[in-house]
Design a protein around this motif. Structure first.
Motif, PDB file in Angstrom:
ATOM      1  N   GLU A 127       0.836  -1.205   0.000  1.00  0.00           N
ATOM      2  CA  GLU A 127       0.000   0.000   0.000  1.00  0.00           C
ATOM      3  C   GLU A 127       0.871   1.256   0.000  1.00  0.00           C
ATOM      4  OE1 GLU A 127      -4.100  -1.488   2.258  1.00  0.00           O
ATOM      5  OE2 GLU A 127      -2.583  -0.418   3.418  1.00  0.00           O
ATOM      6  N   ASN A 178      -1.944  -5.036  -4.360  1.00  0.00           N
ATOM      7  CA  ASN A 178      -2.052  -3.585  -4.533  1.00  0.00           C
ATOM      8  C   ASN A 178      -1.773  -3.133  -5.953  1.00  0.00           C
ATOM      9  OD1 ASN A 178      -2.422  -2.394  -1.738  1.00  0.00           O
ATOM     10  ND2 ASN A 178      -0.730  -3.813  -1.403  1.00  0.00           N
ATOM     11  N   GLY A 344      -3.804   2.584  -2.604  1.00  0.00           N
ATOM     12  CA  GLY A 344      -2.744   2.540  -1.612  1.00  0.00           C
ATOM     13  C   GLY A 344      -3.000   3.452  -0.429  1.00  0.00           C
TER      14      GLY A 344
END
Ligand code: BGC
Length: 732
Positions: A127, A178, A344
């Motif tokens: 993230e 992610n 993120g």
């Protein structure tokens, strides 16, 4: 028939390529990945394809501007997202929005023996990378801990291939969910920093496949990692960044890796080899490949214009270029051009919590005589904290993994919060110079004065926390150099001895990513191995010391009593560090505890060892059957009881051995583990599976994994040296 099929397929492709509202297929992220890749490739010129293969700045590589295909942005890795670096130099870019969360270094993550935590770690660091608009996070590092001298052990996951594989896989999956590529490194055999740029490593196929490759293999086959970084060193006469066997054969053909091979920075040495032997993106080369210049001519990179020329002359087939371009496009479509890519997060409470939980679960309690720890706030009023590592930033330094952090709670901060400012005096005891890449800078302070002041402070106190160990300076835990001694540096052994003369209540906290000698061990009541713990360092440490959290970390590598006891140092210089040109891993498959156990050498602390504030009783283990076929799974079960009066978590381990075999087999090898949480007094039944095929050895003669029929012994254990019970089974 075949012809008809191909015409139909061709028609279908053309149709789909232009179908959706005139959006080209490569831009339409609802289309299958391979179709997008094919479409983009078909629209690119030769020059554009070649461009994809090289850097355009220190940490980015080219996109295809004409087609709107983005550049690839990369960042170190592996325990935090590195600050922005200038376009063309290693200097900091001095941005003000890039101070990150530092997660514990990977030795600590491995010490948790907790695969779920590794997933959380991967998600959180992924993230942070995503928020910072990175497409590749340069990590995790999974090189095997071969010698305690390796300056980069702290970035890796210990000495056992199974443990490293189990911890690496969820980390990578967490990062990649992610839309950021993991980049598992350094492939392969970069197990020391001395002569890392050229040392030619030789070892048996068996050691290669059993010890040094499994964590990479699992990263590719199970985590489906999208990129991998080649190593600086050579393997059997070829640099690892363009190595026919490692990259073309093993990685791309056998493991079917469909991602991108990135060089380590400056790890490319030859255009033809880079073209033909598996490299996809070249980073960090200097203009002429040799010298360090202020301005780098990216067009002169091995895989830039020189590659283009070879292609034009027909010396390298176009299919080689297309394969590289396809891989790079695939990575771009999986990351920056992925549909529904998450956004993120950066430096938030959740990330701090993850960092702290990993730190708390990774700290290892090595010694605790007469329950000296935990220490309640009321027990001592005059406390001396001694040692530079109590205050030194450990998120900085170490080489490429250095971090600029939003905050870092030092061990002293944590202890002051726990015991009250007024109750603590701090004395440095010794000092070291600043972290500078590649050289040692002597400290300015008078070391005798610091030493004497610390002994006085210890004398005056009821309790001493000695917070020492290594640091992230050159020749400590740091890239581009190995340690020069196994003992504690900076006169710390003497300092501990002198402190012990005036105060017996000494808790030693070792901040390091490596094993060290402990000549004073028998005289100190308590020792904690605290690793490099990142932003939440002091909080995690204080929580363990005060008992708010019960320690549950276990060592991911053995601590030898002395250096010569370890396998890498038992065969003279050719085995470590090599003769400056060649090196032979003479201990072969007997790395870490496999060496200590098989050779019956007692380590100072064994692999898998760690104490707790409670005690656990392991029941006798049983297997679900007596005989197994090669494709079956052995189900093992035993009870585990928390027999103390505090809650805790225990990393239980299953080892296996084959007493009679046609080849040398280690005394035992880790085959399964789990982290079991138990309330005080609670009992659980632990069930763990071992596949019979995982009992195989790599057969050098047939070049395949072989399970020889016969008897196998399985152990449930609290560490490599603490077997609780054994079960014998037969493999048909
Ligand atoms: C290191 C890599 C790192 C790269 C980029 C190299 O010196 O070996 O691990 O990712 O630099 O900083």
């Amino acid at each position: 028939m075949k012809k008809l099929k191909s015409i139909l397929l061709g028609l279908l492709t053309v149709m789909t390529l232009t179908s959706q509202n005139n959006v080209p297929v490569y831009l339409d992220n609802s289309q299958p990945l391979e179709l997008r890749v094919k479409d983009a490739l078909s629209k690119m010129t030769l020059e554009e394809k070649v461009k994809l293969c090289t850097a355009q700045s220190k940490f980015s590589s080219h996109g295809v501007p004409r087609l709107g295909i983005p550049e690839i942005w990369m960042s170190d890795g592996p325990h935090g997202v590195r600050e922005e670096i200038e376009w063309d130099s290693w200097n900091a870019a001095k941005w003000t929005n890039d101070s990150c969360t530092a997660f514990p270094a990977l030795t600590c993550l491995a010490a948790t023996f907790n695969t779920q935590l590794s997933r959380d770690y991967g998600v959180a660091i992924g993230e942070e990378a995503r928020y910072r608009r990175k497409d590749i996070l340069l990590g995790p590092g999974v090189n095997i801990y071969r010698t305690p001298l390796n300056g980069r052990n702290f970035e890796y996951m210990g000495e056992d291939p199974y443990l490293a594989a189990r911890i690496a896989v969820p980390y990578i999956k967490g990062v990649q969910q992610n839309g950021v590529a993991g980049c598992v490194k350094h492939y392969a055999l970069n197990n020391q920093e001395v002569w890392r740029g050229h040392i030619n490593v030789n070892l048996s196929d068996r050691a290669l496949h059993e010890i040094y490759l499994p964590a990479f293999k699992a990263s590719v086959e199970e985590a489906e990692v999208w990129s991998i970084m080649g190593a600086y060193n050579q393997f059997r006469g070829q640099h690892c960044c363009h190595n026919e066997l490692l990259l073309n054969k093993i990685l791309k053909a056998d493991w079917k890796f469909d991602g991108v091979v990135v060089t380590d920075w400056g790890g490319t040495h030859d255009t033809k080899q880079a073209a033909l032997y598996g490299l996809d993106i070249e980073m960090g080369s200097y203009t002429n490949g040799l010298s360090s210049k202020a301005t780098f001519g990216y067009n002169d990179y091995y895989l830039a214009n020189p590659f283009l020329e070879l292609l034009k002359k027909g010396e390298v087939p176009m299919s080689v270029l297309d394969d590289k371009a396809r891989r790079i496009l695939r990575l771009i479509f999986r990351t920056s051009m992925m549909g529904n890519r998450p956004y993120g997060r950066f430096v938030c409470d959740d990330h701090s919590n993850t960092a702290r939980r990993v730190a708390e679960e990774g700290i290892v309690l090595l010694k605790n005589d007469k329950q000296f720890l935990p220490i309640s706030a009321a027990r001592f009023k005059k406390i001396a904290v001694i040692g530079e590592n109590a205050t030194r930033s450990m998120t900085e330094g170490g080489g490429s993994s250095t971090l600029k952090v939003k905050y870092e709670i030092s061990p002293l901060d944590g202890l002051q919060k726990a015991y009250g400012l007024q109750n603590i005096v701090y004395s440095k005891g010794y000092s070291t110079g600043p972290s500078v890449y590649g050289r040692v800078i002597e400290p300015k302070e008078n070391q005798k004065e610091l030493f004497d002041a610390a002994v006085l402070a210890a004398k005056d106190a009821e309790l001493v926390f000695f917070v020492g160990g290594l640091n992230k300076n050159h020749e400590q835990d740091c890239e581009a150099g190995d340690r020069t001694t196994y003992n504690l540096p900076f006169n710390q052994d003497n300092l501990i001895r002198e402190i012990l003369k005036v105060n017996k209540n000494v808790v030693v906290v070792l901040v390091s990513g490596n094993a060290i000698a402990m000549p004073w061990l028998k005289d100190v009541p308590a020792v904690l191995q605290s690793w490099y713990l990142g932003s939440e360092s002091g909080n995690a440490l204080a929580n363990i010391i005060t008992g708010k959290v019960n320690p549950s970390g276990k060592l991911p590598f053995s601590f030898p009593v002395k250096l010569e006891d370890s396998g890498a140092h038992a065969f003279g210089e050719i085995s470590y560090p090599g003769d400056s040109i060649n090196q032979e891993y003479k201990e072969d498959i007997l790395v870490g505890y496999r060496w200590f156990d098989t050779k019956k050498i007692k380590p100072l602390f064994p692999f898998g060892f760690g104490l707790s504030y409670t005690t656990y009783e392991y029941g006798k283990m049983s297997a679900d059957k007596k005989q197994y076929a090669a494709d079956e799974t052995i189900q093992l079960s035993f009870t585990l009881k928390n027999t103390g009066n505090v809650d805790g978590a225990e990393a239980v381990q299953i080892y296996a051995s084959q007493p009679k075999a046609s080849v040398v087999r280690p005394a035992k090898e880790l085959k399964a583990f789990d982290k079991i949480s138990l309330k005080a007094g609670e009992t659980k039944t632990v069930v763990l599976n071992v596949k019979v095929k995982d009992l195989a050895f790599f057969n050098d003669k047939t070049h395949s994994w072989t399970v020889e029929p016969g008897e196998f012994v399985l152990y449930n254990a609290a560490s490599a040296a603490e077997i609780k019970s054994t079960v014998k089974i037969q493999v048909k």
